[in-house]
Design an enzyme around this catalytic site. Structure first.
Site, short mmCIF file in Angstrom:
data_model
loop_
_atom_site.label_atom_id
_atom_site.label_comp_id
_atom_site.label_asym_id
_atom_site.label_seq_id
_atom_site.Cartn_x
_atom_site.Cartn_y
_atom_site.Cartn_z
CG ASP A 189 54.54 8.25 1.09
OD1 ASP A 189 55.49 8.94 0.68
OD2 ASP A 189 53.38 8.33 0.63
CD GLU A 274 59.87 11.92 0.10
OE1 GLU A 274 60.23 12.34 -1.02
OE2 GLU A 274 58.75 11.42 0.31
CG ASP A 355 49.86 7.14 -0.92
OD1 ASP A 355 50.58 7.88 -1.63
OD2 ASP A 355 48.67 7.38 -0.67
#
Length: 398
Positions: A189, A274, A355
């Site tokens: 992330d 992502e 996170d």
């Protein structure tokens, strides 16, 4: 069985003599001129609904050299001029395939100064590189050796805005082979407070390279703004000082990203990230500077091509997957999750670091995709990347 070797570009800095610098500067100008002429010819032909390809522009180049106005094109090597026509053909190929915008004209001030030479345009012997139209080899600083037994297939010479000269040699690297397979998988992330947060709980600090040199950059930019606009020597010097600060920031950032991505690829078989629309995110004027400094796009590109080199897998989860609002323990979905919330508690009793929880959810979604293959489509033409799209999140229990 034939071994498919990876081609790598080895970039070095060099210090040209005055004669070499003048020759290369002429070559850069001629390359830019030929590119713009060919682009204008192809644009006009397109308006007439005519087709012009590389062969046609190559014939045009021959005719241009015979005119009095463009006779100076004969003074430089013809190899970089032919290569820029091939680059233009590639740009049009990407445009027609809807992978890029329509090619733009090159600017003398803002466009990259470079020239590409193929094997007929240079001589490489005993570690000494000599370009066409030059009597002496380039004074290259060999910061690392080329792979044993390999010779460059193409050589690209460039000069950046800070005035530094670089030469890039494209060679086959026999040392780049798939790494031994491992069962390790990691969700990644990206963020601003921490550059990366891994599903293992590790957090990589954001070095904020631009912020460290912001005062020096602001001082150089103020001096540039006080100089008179035009072609004056003082303005050129001030512009170069600004470029040197930017180059210092970019070099530090690139070095850190190379070390980080290499470690992640070596340690993990599967890497899940992502799919972020950085171009849209930088439109936020509050966060644009910090997002650009984090360089998420460059991180993803490095991760993908290194994974392709070493036999790893990169899975890209769809940008709409609610990784931050989803509980990684029970699967419940929170209605809202403002950026100011860094730690939150789920109704199941789990307390999450925002996170780390997002990284765990990305990992779970990526592993589900790698097993069943549902909802996978490529987001772009980068090697090694897959995207888990339209991930369905579990509904809340009544």
């Amino acid at each position: 069985m034939a071994v498919n070797r990876v081609k790598r570009a080895f970039k070095y800095r060099f210090y040209p003599s005055d004669a070499q610098a003048a020759e290369l500067s002429r070559t850069f100008g001629c390359v830019r001129k030929v590119y713009n002429l060919a682009l204008a010819a192809r644009t006009q032909a397109w308006a007439r609904q005519e087709r012009v390809d590389y062969n046609a522009t190559s014939a045009m180049l021959t005719a241009w050299k015979k005119t009095e106005e463009l006779a100076f094109l004969n003074d430089v090597s013809s190899v970089p001029l032919q290569q820029t026509l091939r680059h233009l053909q590639t740009a049009f190929t990407h445009f027609f395939a809807r992978r890029a915008k329509y090619p733009r004209f090159k600017s003398r001030k803002t466009s990259r100064k470079s020239a590409e030479y193929t094997t007929s345009g240079f001589r490489f012997r005993d570690g000494r590189l000599t370009l066409a139209k030059m009597a002496d080899p380039l004074d290259i600083v060999w910061s690392r050796p080329l792979p044993d037994g390999t010779e460059p297939s193409t050589v690209t010479v460039s000069q950046d805005a800070a005035g530094r000269w670089f030469v890039s040699l494209l060679c086959e690297d026999p040392h780049v082979t798939p790494l031994p397979a491992t069962d390790n998988a990691v969700g990644i992330d990206v963020g601003l407070h921490h550059l990366l947060t891994l599903s293992t709980g590790e957090k990589v600090a954001n070095p904020r390279h631009e912020r460290r040199d912001r005062a020096r950059l602001a001082m150089a930019q103020r001096k540039l703004s006080r100089t008179a606009k035009g072609e004056g020597t003082n303005r050129a010097k001030a512009r170069r000082k600004v470029a040197k600060v930017h180059a210092r920031i970019a070099d530090r950032r690139r070095d850190m990203l190379h070390k980080l991505t290499t470690r992640l690829v070596r340690d993990n078989q599967t890497l899940v990230i992502e799919d972020l629309t950085v171009r849209t995110m930088v439109k936020n004027r509050t966060l644009a500077r910090a997002i650009s400094d984090a360089s998420w796009g460059e991180f993803r590109s490095m991760l993908e091509y290194k994974a392709a080199w070493y036999g790893r897998q990169v899975i890209v989860v769809d940008r709409f997957f609610p990784s931050s609002r989803l509980c990684s323990v029970c699967g419940s979905l929170q209605d809202k999750m403002p950026l100011s919330v860094r730690t939150w508690a789920c109704g199941c009793g789990a307390v999450h670091d925002r996170d780390v929880n997002a990284a765990n959810n990305l990992l779970a979604a990526g592993l589900a995709v790698s097993v069943c293959g549902a909802g996978v489509r490529p987001q772009r033409s980068s090697p090694g990347g897959q995207s888990a799209t339209k991930q369905k999140t579990p509904r809340r229990e009544p």
